[in-house]
Write an enzyme that holds these catalytic residues in place. Structure first.
Site, PDB file in Angstrom:
ATOM      1  N   GLY A  26      -2.833  -0.706  -2.455  1.00  0.00           N
ATOM      2  CA  GLY A  26      -3.055   0.707  -2.755  1.00  0.00           C
ATOM      3  C   GLY A  26      -4.522   1.046  -2.638  1.00  0.00           C
ATOM      4  O   GLY A  26      -5.208   0.574  -1.738  1.00  0.00           O
ATOM      5  N   SER A  53       3.738  -0.028   1.373  1.00  0.00           N
ATOM      6  CA  SER A  53       2.405  -0.350   1.885  1.00  0.00           C
ATOM      7  C   SER A  53       2.447  -1.397   2.992  1.00  0.00           C
ATOM      8  O   SER A  53       1.458  -1.595   3.693  1.00  0.00           O
ATOM      9  CB  SER A  53       1.521  -0.878   0.751  1.00  0.00           C
ATOM     10  OG  SER A  53       1.581  -0.050  -0.378  1.00  0.00           O
ATOM     11  N   HIS A 108      -9.686  -4.568 -13.382  1.00  0.00           N
ATOM     12  CA  HIS A 108      -9.737  -3.860 -14.666  1.00  0.00           C
ATOM     13  C   HIS A 108      -9.199  -4.831 -15.711  1.00  0.00           C
ATOM     14  O   HIS A 108      -8.279  -5.607 -15.428  1.00  0.00           O
ATOM     15  CB  HIS A 108      -8.892  -2.583 -14.584  1.00  0.00           C
ATOM     16  CG  HIS A 108      -8.782  -1.822 -15.874  1.00  0.00           C
ATOM     17  ND1 HIS A 108      -9.853  -1.601 -16.711  1.00  0.00           N
ATOM     18  CD2 HIS A 108      -7.726  -1.224 -16.467  1.00  0.00           C
ATOM     19  CE1 HIS A 108      -9.450  -0.890 -17.759  1.00  0.00           C
ATOM     20  NE2 HIS A 108      -8.161  -0.653 -17.641  1.00  0.00           N
TER      21      HIS A 108
HETATM   22  P1  NAD Z   1      -2.554   1.791  -6.697  1.00  0.00           P
HETATM   23  O1  NAD Z   1      -1.590   2.498  -7.555  1.00  0.00           O
HETATM   24  O2  NAD Z   1      -3.389   2.572  -5.756  1.00  0.00           O
HETATM   25  O3  NAD Z   1      -1.879   0.669  -5.817  1.00  0.00           O
HETATM   26  C1  NAD Z   1      -0.756  -0.003  -6.197  1.00  0.00           C
HETATM   27  C2  NAD Z   1      -0.334  -0.975  -5.134  1.00  0.00           C
HETATM   28  O4  NAD Z   1       0.458  -1.949  -5.774  1.00  0.00           O
HETATM   29  C3  NAD Z   1       0.499  -0.354  -4.029  1.00  0.00           C
HETATM   30  O5  NAD Z   1       0.181  -0.978  -2.813  1.00  0.00           O
HETATM   31  C4  NAD Z   1       1.917  -0.734  -4.401  1.00  0.00           C
HETATM   32  O6  NAD Z   1       2.681  -0.956  -3.267  1.00  0.00           O
HETATM   33  C5  NAD Z   1       1.701  -2.044  -5.133  1.00  0.00           C
HETATM   34  N1  NAD Z   1       2.713  -2.253  -6.165  1.00  0.00           N
HETATM   35  C6  NAD Z   1       3.141  -1.366  -7.086  1.00  0.00           C
HETATM   36  N2  NAD Z   1       4.068  -1.936  -7.882  1.00  0.00           N
HETATM   37  C7  NAD Z   1       4.208  -3.198  -7.431  1.00  0.00           C
HETATM   38  C8  NAD Z   1       5.030  -4.282  -7.800  1.00  0.00           C
HETATM   39  N3  NAD Z   1       5.887  -4.152  -8.821  1.00  0.00           N
HETATM   40  N4  NAD Z   1       4.915  -5.452  -7.115  1.00  0.00           N
HETATM   41  C9  NAD Z   1       4.045  -5.589  -6.093  1.00  0.00           C
HETATM   42  N5  NAD Z   1       3.249  -4.577  -5.691  1.00  0.00           N
HETATM   43  C10 NAD Z   1       3.342  -3.422  -6.344  1.00  0.00           C
HETATM   44  O7  NAD Z   1      -3.460   0.907  -7.697  1.00  0.00           O
HETATM   45  P2  NAD Z   1      -5.062   0.960  -7.844  1.00  0.00           P
HETATM   46  O8  NAD Z   1      -5.467   2.310  -8.345  1.00  0.00           O
HETATM   47  O9  NAD Z   1      -5.679   0.410  -6.625  1.00  0.00           O
HETATM   48  O10 NAD Z   1      -5.252  -0.045  -9.075  1.00  0.00           O
HETATM   49  C11 NAD Z   1      -5.196  -1.435  -8.912  1.00  0.00           C
HETATM   50  C12 NAD Z   1      -6.097  -2.070  -9.958  1.00  0.00           C
HETATM   51  O11 NAD Z   1      -7.440  -1.685  -9.727  1.00  0.00           O
HETATM   52  C13 NAD Z   1      -5.768  -1.663 -11.389  1.00  0.00           C
HETATM   53  O12 NAD Z   1      -5.997  -2.772 -12.216  1.00  0.00           O
HETATM   54  C14 NAD Z   1      -6.801  -0.583 -11.668  1.00  0.00           C
HETATM   55  O13 NAD Z   1      -7.104  -0.446 -13.044  1.00  0.00           O
HETATM   56  C15 NAD Z   1      -7.984  -1.127 -10.904  1.00  0.00           C
HETATM   57  N6  NAD Z   1      -9.013  -0.162 -10.521  1.00  0.00           N
HETATM   58  C16 NAD Z   1      -8.662   0.961  -9.838  1.00  0.00           C
HETATM   59  C17 NAD Z   1      -9.635   1.836  -9.421  1.00  0.00           C
HETATM   60  C18 NAD Z   1      -9.285   3.047  -8.587  1.00  0.00           C
HETATM   61  O14 NAD Z   1     -10.189   3.720  -8.166  1.00  0.00           O
HETATM   62  N7  NAD Z   1      -8.035   3.371  -8.326  1.00  0.00           N
HETATM   63  C19 NAD Z   1     -10.980   1.584  -9.707  1.00  0.00           C
HETATM   64  C20 NAD Z   1     -11.324   0.400 -10.384  1.00  0.00           C
HETATM   65  C21 NAD Z   1     -10.309  -0.454 -10.773  1.00  0.00           C
END
Ligand code: NAD
Ligand code: MG
Length: 348
Positions: A26, A53, A108
């Protein structure tokens, strides 16, 4: 000032010598996977069967495995699926493959800080948390610069956890800007506090209260929208660029005077007391327990809240006004559907 790590403090060859699994593709997942790949690191993406994805990752030339196969192949496993989904996926598909000496990584600290995962003692557990949304982590990297990151070492079983984590941070571009060390507790607690009191909770409540006060007093909602929501961006941009000082320098003296007189009447000692209570709930796990339970129950309260908030007057007015301002590149969010049971009840 804390120690800030730059390119010279990190050895890229360390992570280049490892197999790295990125679980999830993601916002963060795609940026980490592509930046690592472009830095000469062996990467595979781990996704669940039927993941939307998968096509995107394969189109980018990445190898996609099941979560379990990627975790088994990898020396370092970075978990980048949504925090509430992590415990189940971790238990079923990652934990069984965490053999001695591997490195488990997060962006995180929530699940490690609140103990939702069973963590083996003989692995390294670390964090690389970019301070920006994933698409920016990727864009800035391709422009030759980097997004700053926080790193944290929760467990160092190999004695190499920090060097390898810094190497990973270098591979995604972060040491080009600067990397600061924190702990899982500090990162998680400050992150939750910030989003609840200032960034999301605080700002949304302030905007709504201002907007509704004007509308209730008989002013046109469109005017209230411009005053209490639209112009917020102009103010935030100034603060972002030069702090509160620059914002106050740029606005009129009347606005600056209003800042000093109005601000302390809105954010009172009572508000600060509530902030301290919110922080206490975060520190003692009360907040985390509530959110974990809500997820386990299928998010009934959260979903109801989301539907209610999506249909506020300020949102209806805003959608119409933004359509008049194409230069904003307006975006309309797909609204949450009521639960299937409710939908059926309403249809019948
Ligand atoms: P996201 O929601 O953008 O991405 C989720 C991804 O995980 C997708 O590719 C989805 O296909 C996959 N997914 C969802 N459920 C799943 C499952 N059950 N099994 C396997 N894959 C699965 O997530 P994100 O925002 O990139 O967050 C990911 C981590 O990064 C989290 O720990 C978040 O706190 C951290 N984080 C995010 C940001 C941000 O800007 N979004 C910034 C810093 C840290
Ligand atoms: Mg945050």
């Amino acid at each position: 000032m804390p120690t800030i790590y730059h390119d010279n403090d990190a050895d890229l060859s360390l992570i280049q010598g490892k197999n790295v699994a990125i679980i999830g593709y993601g916002s963060q997942g795609h940026a980490h996977a592509l930046n690592l790949r472009d830095s000469g690191v062996r990467v595979r993406v781990g996704l669940h069967a039927g993941s939307k994805s998968r096509a995107k990752a394969e189109a980018a030339g990445l190898t996609v495995n099941s979560v379990a196969d990627a975790a088994k192949w990898a020396d370092a496993v970075m978990v980048l699926i949504p925090d509430p989904s992590q415990p189940a996926v971790y238990r079923a598909s990652i934990l069984p493959h965490l053999t001695a000496g591997k490195m488990l990584m997060f962006a995180h600290g929530f699940n490690v800080r609140y103990g939702t995962l069973e963590l083996p003692a003989n692995i390294d557990i670390t964090m690389v948390a970019p301070k920006g949304p994933g698409h920016r982590v990727r864009e800035i990297f391709t422009e030759g610069a980097g997004t700053p990151s926080l790193i944290a070492i929760q467990q160092d079983a190999t004695g190499n956890a920090k060097a390898l984590t810094l190497s990973y941070a270098k591979a995604i571009g972060s040491t080009r800007a600067g990397v600061i060390e924190t702990t899982f507790a500090e990162e998680t607690e400050t992150d939750l506090f910030g989003e609840q009191t200032v960034l999301c909770g605080g700002v949304s409540a302030l905007v709504k209260a201002g907007f509704e006060t004007l509308v209730e007093a008989g002013y046109q909602p469109e005017i209230a929208y411009f005053e209490c929501l639209h112009e917020l961006k102009l103010i935030v941009d100034l603060i972002y660029q030069g702090g509160l000082n620059y914002m106050r320098y740029s606005v009129s003296d009347t606005a600056e005077h209003g800042d000093y007189t109005g601000g302390p009447r809105i954010v009172t000692e009572e508000t600060r007391k509530t902030m301290r209570q919110i922080l206490k709930d975060i520190q003692d796990g009360t907040y985390a327990r509530r959110w974990i339970n809500e997820n386990e129950a299928g998010r009934p309260w959260f979903t109801k809240q989301r539907i209610q908030e999506q249909n506020q007057l300020v949102e209806q007015v805003g959608e119409r006004l933004r359509a008049m301002m194409p230069f904003l590149k307006p975006v309309t969010v797909q609204k949450e559907e009521p639960a299937p049971k409710e939908a059926k009840a309403r249809a019948s």
